[in-house]
Design an enzyme around this catalytic site. Sequence first.
Site, PDB file in Angstrom:
ATOM      1  N   LYS A  84       5.110 -11.325  -0.844  1.00  0.00           N
ATOM      2  CA  LYS A  84       5.939 -10.128  -0.594  1.00  0.00           C
ATOM      3  C   LYS A  84       5.602  -9.333   0.672  1.00  0.00           C
ATOM      4  CE  LYS A  84       3.093  -6.857  -3.093  1.00  0.00           C
ATOM      5  NZ  LYS A  84       3.027  -5.656  -3.882  1.00  0.00           N
ATOM      6  N   SER A 124      15.460  -7.515  -4.149  1.00  0.00           N
ATOM      7  CA  SER A 124      15.040  -6.336  -3.403  1.00  0.00           C
ATOM      8  C   SER A 124      16.229  -5.731  -2.668  1.00  0.00           C
ATOM      9  CB  SER A 124      13.978  -6.765  -2.380  1.00  0.00           C
ATOM     10  OG  SER A 124      13.773  -5.758  -1.433  1.00  0.00           O
ATOM     11  N   THR A 126      16.207  -4.985   0.133  1.00  0.00           N
ATOM     12  CA  THR A 126      16.169  -5.551   1.483  1.00  0.00           C
ATOM     13  C   THR A 126      17.352  -6.503   1.722  1.00  0.00           C
ATOM     14  OG1 THR A 126      14.610  -6.467   3.093  1.00  0.00           O
ATOM     15  CG2 THR A 126      14.678  -7.552   0.994  1.00  0.00           C
ATOM     16  N   TYR A 149      10.873 -12.832   4.556  1.00  0.00           N
ATOM     17  CA  TYR A 149      10.731 -12.366   3.165  1.00  0.00           C
ATOM     18  C   TYR A 149      12.098 -11.945   2.615  1.00  0.00           C
ATOM     19  CZ  TYR A 149      10.057  -9.126  -0.684  1.00  0.00           C
ATOM     20  OH  TYR A 149      10.187  -8.476  -1.896  1.00  0.00           O
ATOM     21  N   LYS A 153      14.706 -13.686  -0.409  1.00  0.00           N
ATOM     22  CA  LYS A 153      15.287 -13.027  -1.591  1.00  0.00           C
ATOM     23  C   LYS A 153      16.801 -13.273  -1.643  1.00  0.00           C
ATOM     24  CE  LYS A 153      11.668 -11.229  -3.435  1.00  0.00           C
ATOM     25  NZ  LYS A 153      11.195 -11.742  -4.715  1.00  0.00           N
ATOM     26  N   ASP A 295      12.527  -1.467  10.489  1.00  0.00           N
ATOM     27  CA  ASP A 295      12.757  -0.372   9.536  1.00  0.00           C
ATOM     28  C   ASP A 295      14.171   0.184   9.674  1.00  0.00           C
ATOM     29  OD1 ASP A 295      10.387  -0.298   8.224  1.00  0.00           O
ATOM     30  OD2 ASP A 295       9.633   1.547   9.147  1.00  0.00           O
TER      31      ASP A 295
HETATM   32  P1  NAD Z   1       2.351  -8.869  -6.444  1.00  0.00           P
HETATM   33  O1  NAD Z   1       1.936  -9.648  -5.257  1.00  0.00           O
HETATM   34  O2  NAD Z   1       1.456  -7.786  -6.928  1.00  0.00           O
HETATM   35  O3  NAD Z   1       2.635  -9.857  -7.660  1.00  0.00           O
HETATM   36  C1  NAD Z   1       3.119 -11.173  -7.486  1.00  0.00           C
HETATM   37  C2  NAD Z   1       2.264 -12.081  -8.349  1.00  0.00           C
HETATM   38  O4  NAD Z   1       2.747 -13.424  -8.210  1.00  0.00           O
HETATM   39  C3  NAD Z   1       0.790 -12.094  -7.948  1.00  0.00           C
HETATM   40  O5  NAD Z   1      -0.006 -11.907  -9.102  1.00  0.00           O
HETATM   41  C4  NAD Z   1       0.569 -13.489  -7.346  1.00  0.00           C
HETATM   42  O6  NAD Z   1      -0.738 -13.949  -7.569  1.00  0.00           O
HETATM   43  C5  NAD Z   1       1.630 -14.295  -8.083  1.00  0.00           C
HETATM   44  N1  NAD Z   1       2.122 -15.491  -7.382  1.00  0.00           N
HETATM   45  C6  NAD Z   1       2.539 -15.597  -6.092  1.00  0.00           C
HETATM   46  N2  NAD Z   1       2.968 -16.846  -5.843  1.00  0.00           N
HETATM   47  C7  NAD Z   1       2.833 -17.548  -7.010  1.00  0.00           C
HETATM   48  C8  NAD Z   1       3.119 -18.881  -7.382  1.00  0.00           C
HETATM   49  N3  NAD Z   1       3.629 -19.764  -6.508  1.00  0.00           N
HETATM   50  N4  NAD Z   1       2.866 -19.266  -8.655  1.00  0.00           N
HETATM   51  C9  NAD Z   1       2.340 -18.392  -9.550  1.00  0.00           C
HETATM   52  N5  NAD Z   1       2.039 -17.117  -9.246  1.00  0.00           N
HETATM   53  C10 NAD Z   1       2.303 -16.694  -7.987  1.00  0.00           C
HETATM   54  O7  NAD Z   1       3.812  -8.283  -6.135  1.00  0.00           O
HETATM   55  P2  NAD Z   1       4.658  -7.186  -6.903  1.00  0.00           P
HETATM   56  O8  NAD Z   1       4.684  -5.961  -6.081  1.00  0.00           O
HETATM   57  O9  NAD Z   1       4.215  -7.105  -8.298  1.00  0.00           O
HETATM   58  O10 NAD Z   1       6.098  -7.829  -6.804  1.00  0.00           O
HETATM   59  C11 NAD Z   1       6.623  -8.653  -7.833  1.00  0.00           C
HETATM   60  C12 NAD Z   1       7.963  -9.206  -7.378  1.00  0.00           C
HETATM   61  O11 NAD Z   1       8.850  -8.130  -7.073  1.00  0.00           O
HETATM   62  C13 NAD Z   1       7.867 -10.076  -6.120  1.00  0.00           C
HETATM   63  O12 NAD Z   1       8.787 -11.153  -6.266  1.00  0.00           O
HETATM   64  C14 NAD Z   1       8.347  -9.140  -5.037  1.00  0.00           C
HETATM   65  O13 NAD Z   1       8.904  -9.827  -3.953  1.00  0.00           O
HETATM   66  C15 NAD Z   1       9.392  -8.311  -5.775  1.00  0.00           C
HETATM   67  N6  NAD Z   1       9.598  -7.000  -5.158  1.00  0.00           N
HETATM   68  C16 NAD Z   1       8.523  -6.181  -5.007  1.00  0.00           C
HETATM   69  C17 NAD Z   1       8.711  -4.942  -4.390  1.00  0.00           C
HETATM   70  C18 NAD Z   1       7.533  -4.007  -4.191  1.00  0.00           C
HETATM   71  O14 NAD Z   1       7.653  -3.056  -3.435  1.00  0.00           O
HETATM   72  N7  NAD Z   1       6.395  -4.212  -4.826  1.00  0.00           N
HETATM   73  C19 NAD Z   1       9.986  -4.553  -3.963  1.00  0.00           C
HETATM   74  C20 NAD Z   1      11.062  -5.422  -4.157  1.00  0.00           C
HETATM   75  C21 NAD Z   1      10.845  -6.655  -4.762  1.00  0.00           C
HETATM   76  C1  UD1 Z   2       9.137  -2.237   2.582  1.00  0.00           C
HETATM   77  C2  UD1 Z   2       9.528  -3.595   3.098  1.00  0.00           C
HETATM   78  C3  UD1 Z   2      10.745  -4.091   2.338  1.00  0.00           C
HETATM   79  C4  UD1 Z   2      10.473  -4.093   0.842  1.00  0.00           C
HETATM   80  C5  UD1 Z   2      10.065  -2.693   0.417  1.00  0.00           C
HETATM   81  C6  UD1 Z   2       9.714  -2.685  -1.054  1.00  0.00           C
HETATM   82  C7  UD1 Z   2       8.793  -3.535   5.441  1.00  0.00           C
HETATM   83  C8  UD1 Z   2       9.248  -3.522   6.871  1.00  0.00           C
HETATM   84  N1  UD1 Z   2       9.791  -3.494   4.528  1.00  0.00           N
HETATM   85  O1  UD1 Z   2      10.190  -1.388   2.837  1.00  0.00           O
HETATM   86  O2  UD1 Z   2      11.104  -5.383   2.736  1.00  0.00           O
HETATM   87  O3  UD1 Z   2      11.630  -4.485   0.116  1.00  0.00           O
HETATM   88  O4  UD1 Z   2       8.928  -2.288   1.178  1.00  0.00           O
HETATM   89  O5  UD1 Z   2       9.040  -1.568  -1.437  1.00  0.00           O
HETATM   90  O6  UD1 Z   2       7.617  -3.612   5.139  1.00  0.00           O
HETATM   91  N2  UD1 Z   2       5.894   4.425   6.602  1.00  0.00           N
HETATM   92  C9  UD1 Z   2       5.127   5.157   7.483  1.00  0.00           C
HETATM   93  N3  UD1 Z   2       3.822   4.821   7.606  1.00  0.00           N
HETATM   94  C10 UD1 Z   2       3.222   3.809   6.908  1.00  0.00           C
HETATM   95  C11 UD1 Z   2       4.035   3.054   6.008  1.00  0.00           C
HETATM   96  C12 UD1 Z   2       5.359   3.383   5.896  1.00  0.00           C
HETATM   97  O7  UD1 Z   2       5.615   6.075   8.121  1.00  0.00           O
HETATM   98  O8  UD1 Z   2       2.024   3.536   7.087  1.00  0.00           O
HETATM   99  C13 UD1 Z   2       7.316   4.786   6.428  1.00  0.00           C
HETATM  100  C14 UD1 Z   2       8.298   3.699   6.788  1.00  0.00           C
HETATM  101  O9  UD1 Z   2       8.651   3.756   8.135  1.00  0.00           O
HETATM  102  C15 UD1 Z   2       9.475   4.018   5.842  1.00  0.00           C
HETATM  103  C16 UD1 Z   2       8.794   4.607   4.611  1.00  0.00           C
HETATM  104  O10 UD1 Z   2       7.514   5.052   5.045  1.00  0.00           O
HETATM  105  O11 UD1 Z   2      10.302   4.983   6.421  1.00  0.00           O
HETATM  106  C17 UD1 Z   2       8.615   3.627   3.485  1.00  0.00           C
HETATM  107  O12 UD1 Z   2       7.946   2.469   3.973  1.00  0.00           O
HETATM  108  P1  UD1 Z   2       7.452   1.289   3.000  1.00  0.00           P
HETATM  109  O13 UD1 Z   2       6.697   1.876   1.870  1.00  0.00           O
HETATM  110  O14 UD1 Z   2       6.759   0.275   3.843  1.00  0.00           O
HETATM  111  O15 UD1 Z   2       8.789   0.697   2.384  1.00  0.00           O
HETATM  112  P2  UD1 Z   2      10.105   0.118   3.131  1.00  0.00           P
HETATM  113  O16 UD1 Z   2      10.034   0.293   4.585  1.00  0.00           O
HETATM  114  O17 UD1 Z   2      11.271   0.717   2.455  1.00  0.00           O
END
Ligand code: NAD
Ligand code: UD1
Length: 337
Positions: A84, A124, A126, A149, A153, A295
């Site tokens: 991610k 996401s 995104t 990334y 998705k 961004d």
């Molecule tokens: P995370 O990295 O904490 O959790 C992902 C887990 O998947 C980890 O425990 C990792 O070890 C495991 N993993 C990765 N590849 C694997 C594989 N091939 N086989 C088995 N296990 C595997 O991430 P998260 O923040 O918990 O996100 C979970 C999901 O949500 C992800 O698909 C991410 O892209 C999506 N997502 C997250 C966010 C965010 O901001 N956290 C936002 C939008 C979407």
């Molecule tokens: C990020 C990911 C996006 C993902 C999303 C999930 C990037 C470029 N995009 O988005 O693909 O789906 O997380 O949560 O990483 N900011 C600062 N200083 C920092 C960090 C962030 O000013 O050190 C600002 C950023 O410019 C933005 C806001 O905080 O305006 C949020 O940033 P962030 O938490 O990284 O999330 P996204 O940019 O929305």
Amino acid sequence: MTVLVTGGAGYIGSHMVLSLLEKNFDVVVLDNFSNSSNTSIRRVSEISGRRCELVAGDIRDKELVKKVLMEYEVSDVLHFAGLKAVGESVEKPIEYYENNVGGTLSLCEAMKEVGVKRLVFSSSATVYGDVEKMPIDEDTPTGNPSNPYGRSKLMVEEILKDLVISDSSWSIALLRYFNPVGAHVSGRIGEDPQGIPNNLVPYIAQVAVGRLDFLSIYGHDYPTKDGTGVRDYIHVSDLVEGHLAAMKKISESPGVGVWNLGTGRGVSVLEMIKAFEKTSGRKIPYRFVNRRKGDVAECWANPSKAESDLSWKAKRNICDMVKDTWNWQVKNPNGYS
Ligand code: NAD
Ligand code: UD1
């Protein structure tokens, strides 16, 4: 009824597993621990007082996945596993497509061969790319995400839609998360980024606790309420409740559904800093720097489709998000290690 949670040891997955156990589901987690450890699952079992089956392995190992699906008599798959980190995806596109797209294909093949056809996918916001008109609803055309990334998705969403076209007995939910933050109210599980955090809230939390000196704010000349980026932050506990609602929905009606999981409220970087200072009682030093490549100025959801279709609505506000993040950070200043 057993639920397979891929990536269940990770940030969102571990909160999901806890919620499922508390709701009396049986749960099996499949995780390769590439971005986690089994500590989160151990704590989840301690909090819930229930056992969770844990299989160390990879979603790309089709035979293993089939074995897990059969052995535990899985009915539903919640698919969180994947890579991610946006910046890393630009450096390592093959790894990202291989894991996120290839891994999902392999998982679906295994599910098809065993006859398990209910899947909830972590997508996401995104996938919308750079949208001009806020808030974003699900009819907004998907855009051109600016990195591998985001494209991975979008590709998976398209693949899963095709799967349902080919066989209408599949039931699939595509959940487009906005910005998940926060931690379980116990402070025992939370987000534990490896190295320097990329995302705003974990970064601020580490500044507040003294692990980092100051926050760099990426841009203060955006056309937003105060010039800084605006996002729709959603508490991870609301997010997992959205999954429970989506699971229920797809168990009642096959096909594919797309839902935004957000709050519908936009919060700026400066507003988030202020909220954190108030809750933690700590000063968050910051500096303005150039915009971060890729961004967008603003991104927030219209979450009304999830409310009408799933009877789900985010309940927690920005104070809850900050309070629970801070509680986790103070109790675990170095994360799980
Ligand atoms: P995370 O990295 O904490 O959790 C992902 C887990 O998947 C980890 O425990 C990792 O070890 C495991 N993993 C990765 N590849 C694997 C594989 N091939 N086989 C088995 N296990 C595997 O991430 P998260 O923040 O918990 O996100 C979970 C999901 O949500 C992800 O698909 C991410 O892209 C999506 N997502 C997250 C966010 C965010 O901001 N956290 C936002 C939008 C979407
Ligand atoms: C990020 C990911 C996006 C993902 C999303 C999930 C990037 C470029 N995009 O988005 O693909 O789906 O997380 O949560 O990483 N900011 C600062 N200083 C920092 C960090 C962030 O000013 O050190 C600002 C950023 O410019 C933005 C806001 O905080 O305006 C949020 O940033 P962030 O938490 O990284 O999330 P996204 O940019 O929305």
